[in-house]
Scaffold this active site. Structure first.
Site, PDB file in Angstrom:
ATOM      1  CB  CYS A 116      10.742  33.571 -33.773  1.00  0.00           C
ATOM      2  SG  CYS A 116      11.662  34.837 -32.908  1.00  0.00           S
ATOM      3  CG  ASP A 124      -6.737  27.683 -35.322  1.00  0.00           C
ATOM      4  OD1 ASP A 124      -5.508  27.901 -35.165  1.00  0.00           O
ATOM      5  OD2 ASP A 124      -7.371  26.885 -34.621  1.00  0.00           O
TER       6      ASP A 124
HETATM    7  C1  UD1 Z   1       3.894  31.629 -27.400  1.00  0.00           C
HETATM    8  C2  UD1 Z   1       4.077  31.491 -25.918  1.00  0.00           C
HETATM    9  C3  UD1 Z   1       4.584  32.808 -25.422  1.00  0.00           C
HETATM   10  C4  UD1 Z   1       5.856  33.153 -26.197  1.00  0.00           C
HETATM   11  C5  UD1 Z   1       5.649  33.079 -27.721  1.00  0.00           C
HETATM   12  C6  UD1 Z   1       6.929  33.232 -28.521  1.00  0.00           C
HETATM   13  C7  UD1 Z   1       2.698  30.019 -24.519  1.00  0.00           C
HETATM   14  C8  UD1 Z   1       1.310  29.690 -24.078  1.00  0.00           C
HETATM   15  N1  UD1 Z   1       2.818  31.085 -25.330  1.00  0.00           N
HETATM   16  O1  UD1 Z   1       2.991  32.731 -27.578  1.00  0.00           O
HETATM   17  O2  UD1 Z   1       4.791  32.760 -24.035  1.00  0.00           O
HETATM   18  O3  UD1 Z   1       6.288  34.438 -25.846  1.00  0.00           O
HETATM   19  O4  UD1 Z   1       5.091  31.845 -28.047  1.00  0.00           O
HETATM   20  O5  UD1 Z   1       7.796  32.211 -28.255  1.00  0.00           O
HETATM   21  O6  UD1 Z   1       3.650  29.377 -24.125  1.00  0.00           O
HETATM   22  N2  UD1 Z   1      -2.224  28.000 -31.410  1.00  0.00           N
HETATM   23  C9  UD1 Z   1      -3.212  27.476 -32.226  1.00  0.00           C
HETATM   24  N3  UD1 Z   1      -4.082  28.344 -32.838  1.00  0.00           N
HETATM   25  C10 UD1 Z   1      -4.007  29.709 -32.654  1.00  0.00           C
HETATM   26  C11 UD1 Z   1      -2.997  30.224 -31.831  1.00  0.00           C
HETATM   27  C12 UD1 Z   1      -2.118  29.350 -31.232  1.00  0.00           C
HETATM   28  O7  UD1 Z   1      -3.309  26.276 -32.397  1.00  0.00           O
HETATM   29  O8  UD1 Z   1      -4.830  30.437 -33.227  1.00  0.00           O
HETATM   30  C13 UD1 Z   1      -1.275  27.088 -30.757  1.00  0.00           C
HETATM   31  C14 UD1 Z   1       0.140  27.249 -31.286  1.00  0.00           C
HETATM   32  O9  UD1 Z   1       0.388  26.434 -32.407  1.00  0.00           O
HETATM   33  C15 UD1 Z   1       0.974  26.849 -30.074  1.00  0.00           C
HETATM   34  C16 UD1 Z   1       0.108  27.265 -28.875  1.00  0.00           C
HETATM   35  O10 UD1 Z   1      -1.210  27.417 -29.379  1.00  0.00           O
HETATM   36  O11 UD1 Z   1       1.118  25.451 -30.027  1.00  0.00           O
HETATM   37  C17 UD1 Z   1       0.546  28.550 -28.206  1.00  0.00           C
HETATM   38  O12 UD1 Z   1       0.503  29.586 -29.139  1.00  0.00           O
HETATM   39  P1  UD1 Z   1       0.382  31.101 -28.709  1.00  0.00           P
HETATM   40  O13 UD1 Z   1       0.402  31.254 -27.205  1.00  0.00           O
HETATM   41  O14 UD1 Z   1      -0.672  31.764 -29.477  1.00  0.00           O
HETATM   42  O15 UD1 Z   1       1.686  31.657 -29.256  1.00  0.00           O
HETATM   43  P2  UD1 Z   1       2.216  32.991 -28.967  1.00  0.00           P
HETATM   44  O16 UD1 Z   1       1.163  33.996 -28.655  1.00  0.00           O
HETATM   45  O17 UD1 Z   1       3.104  33.285 -30.084  1.00  0.00           O
END
Ligand code: UD1
Length: 407
Positions: A116, A124
Site C-alpha cells: 500500500c 533505513d
Molecule cells: C506498519 C505497522 C503495521 C502495519 C503496516 C501496514 C506499526 C508499528 N506498524 O508496519 O502494524 O501492518 O504498517 O499498515 O504500527 N520506519 C522508518 N524506517 C524504517 C522502517 C520504518 O522510519 O526503516 C518508520 C515508518 O516510516 C513508520 C514507522 O516506522 O512511521 C512504522 O513502520 P513499520 O512498522 O516498519 O511499517 P510496517 O512494517 O509496514
C-alpha cells in the site's frame, strides 16, 4: 481490476469467522527460506499477499504443498535468485527477502517493493540491521562477506525492521540483541516459528536476545487476523451487535476497542464469539500507535463508524499520509477535514456512490461504508481487498449482505 457491487442498508446478522493473520503469515513464509528442512504451517489464509509470497519463495526452489489448512514447505534445496519484480512489487512483505535471502545465501537484491502506497515507506532501519550483520550495499545488491551476530537499537518501533533483524539474527551463530523492537502479536508468532526451527530467542520488554545458527524445519499455527477481526467488529457495531466475530482474541484488540467502549459501546462475549454493540454517545477520538495502541491498519475502518455516530477525530502517528481514502468516502457523503496527520470526521448520512479502493484497508473502509449506505454502491479496484481478506464475499453473504464481485 474488479468491482464490488453492494446494495447497502441491509440488516446484517450472524457469525463470521476470522481467518489466519496476514501479518503473521507473511514473515513466516519468508522465514522458511532460512530453514533447511520441512516446515508445517497451519491456518495460512488463502489471500493474495500469501499466494504471492509463496510464489516468491518457490522461485528460490521451495517446494510447497497446501492441503486444507496445512501448508508444508520444503526448503532443503534452494538456490539464490534475483526474484521477479512482477512479484516483489505486488507486496510490501517482499522487503522480508532482505533478511531471508541475506541470511540463507549471504546476498539479497533490493528490488522494488510493493504494497500500500499511502505514505513514503523508508527502509533505513532494515538496512542498518543488514549493515550491522556484515552486509555491504553495491547498487541494488546487498552482500555479506562475513555474517556476524549484532546488536542494534531502533529509535522507533518498526514491524518490518524488527522482522528483518530477527531473520538475520536467527541465521547466524552467536548472540544478537535487538532493542526498541516492535511488539505486535505477529512478531510473537514469528518468534514462535523461529524457536520451533531451532533459534533461541528471549524477550524482555522491547529487547530481543537471539542465538541463531543453521535452522531446521519449523512448525506453527497462524492465529486469527486481528485486523480482519477489527473490520468485522466495526460491522458489528454498525449493526448494533447482531454480527458476532469468531476466532478473535479480545486482549489483542484492546487498543482498537478502547475508544469505542469509552464512547459508550459494549463488548459482549458469547462463548468464542465477540459482539460490539450499543451507540457511541459522544465524539470518538482515536490515535494510532504501535501495539498495544490503536492499529494504524484499522483507522480507515473506524472512519465510517465515527461518521455514522457523533463523529470524532483520527490522529495517525505511524503514517502521516494515510487519509487518501477519505476523499473516496466523501463521495458517499462522509464529511471530513484533514490536516497533516489529523482527520476530523463529522456526523454524516451516507448515501450510495461509486468509489475506488486506493489501498487494502482504505478499500475495506469503502466497502464498510457501502454496506451501510442506502442504495447501490460500487467499490472499484476491489481486487485490492483480496490481498488481505479471505473469502470476503462469501463471509458477507452469510451475514445477509447483498454483494457481488465482478472482475
Ligand atoms: C506498519 C505497522 C503495521 C502495519 C503496516 C501496514 C506499526 C508499528 N506498524 O508496519 O502494524 O501492518 O504498517 O499498515 O504500527 N520506519 C522508518 N524506517 C524504517 C522502517 C520504518 O522510519 O526503516 C518508520 C515508518 O516510516 C513508520 C514507522 O516506522 O512511521 C512504522 O513502520 P513499520 O512498522 O516498519 O511499517 P510496517 O512494517 O509496514
Amino acid at each position: 481490476m474488479g468491482t464490488f457491487i453492494v446494495e447497502g442498508e441491509r440488516e446484517l446478522r450472524g457469525t463470521v469467522s476470522v481467518s489466519g493473520s496476514k501479518n503473521a503469515a507473511l514473515p513466516i513464509i519468508f522465514a522458511t527460506l532460512l530453514t533447511h528442512g520441512v516446515s508445517r504451517i497451519s491456518n495460512l489464509p488463502d489471500i493474495e499477499d500469501v499466494n504471492v509470497a509463496l510464489e516468491l519463495i518457490a522461485e528460490y526452489g521451495a517446494v510447497i504443498s497446501r492441503r486444507g489448512h496445512l501448508t508444508v514447505i520444503n526448503t532443503e534445496n534452494l538456490n539464490y535468485v534475483i526474484p521477479s519484480t512482477a512479484l516483489t512489487e505486488r507486496i510490501r512483505a517482499s522487503t522480508y527477502l532482505l533478511g531471508a535471502s541475506l541470511g540463507r545465501f549471504g546476498r539479497a537484491c533490493l528490488g522494488s517493493f510493493g504494497g500500500c502506497n499511502f505514505s513514503h515507506r523508508p527502509i533505513d532501519m532494515h538496512l542498518r540491521a543488514a549493515e550491522a550483520y556484515g552486509a555491504e550495499r553495491l547498487g541494488d545488491v546487498l552482500e555479506a562477506q562475513a555474517q556476524n551476530p549484532f546488536t542494534i537499537r531502533f529509535p522507533k518501533r518498526s514491524v518490518g525492521a524488527t522482522v528483518n533483524s530477527l531473520l538475520l539474527a536467527s541465521s547466524v551463530a552467536g548472540e544478537s540483541r535487538i532493542s526498541g523492537a516492535a511488539g505486535e502479536p505477529h512478531i510473537n508468532t514469528l518468534i514462535e516459528f523461529l524457536r520451533s526451527a531451532g533459534a533461541h530467542i528471549d524477550t524482555a520488554e522491547d529487547t530481543l536476545t537471539i542465538r541463531g545458527g543453521e535452522l531446521h524445519g519449523g512448525e506453527v499455527t497462524i492465529p486469527g487476523d486481528m485486523i480482519e477481526a477489527g473490520t468485522y467488529l466495526a460491522l458489528s457495531l454498525l449493526n448494533d451487535g447482531s454480527v458476532g466475530v469468531e476466532g478473535a482474541e479480545a486482549p489483542e484488540l484492546s487498543g482498537f476497542l478502547f475508544p469505542f467502549i469509552s464512547s459508550g459501546a459494549s463488548l459482549v462475549r458469547r462463548g468464542g464469539t465477540l459482539l460490539l454493540r450499543g451507540r457511541l454517545r459522544s465524539r470518538t477520538d482515536i490515535t494510532t500507535l504501535p501495539y498495544p495502541g490503536f492499529p494504524t491498519d484499522l483507522q480507515p475502518i473506524a472512519a465510517p463508524v465515527l461518521g455514522c455516530f457523533l463523529g470524532g477525530s483520527i490522529t495517525d502517528t505511524v503514517w502521516e499520509g494515510r487519509f487518501g481514502y477519505l476523499a473516496e468516502l466523501q463521495k458517499m457523503g462522509l464529511s471530513s477535514a484533514v490536516e497533516k496527520n489529523l482527520a476530523e470526521i463529522y456526523p454524516s448520512r451516507l448515501h450510495s456512490s461509486s468509489v475506488r479502493a486506493l489501498d487494502l484497508r482504505g478499500g475495506a473502509a469503502c466497502l464498510l461504508a457501502a454496506l451501510t449506505a442506502r442504495g447501490e454502491s460500487r467499490v472499484e479496484s476491489g481486487e485490492l481487498l483480496f490481498r488481505g481478506y479471505e473469502r470476503l464475499c462469501e463471509k458477507l453473504l452469510l451475514l445477509g449482505a447483498k454483494i457481488r464481485y465482478v472482475s
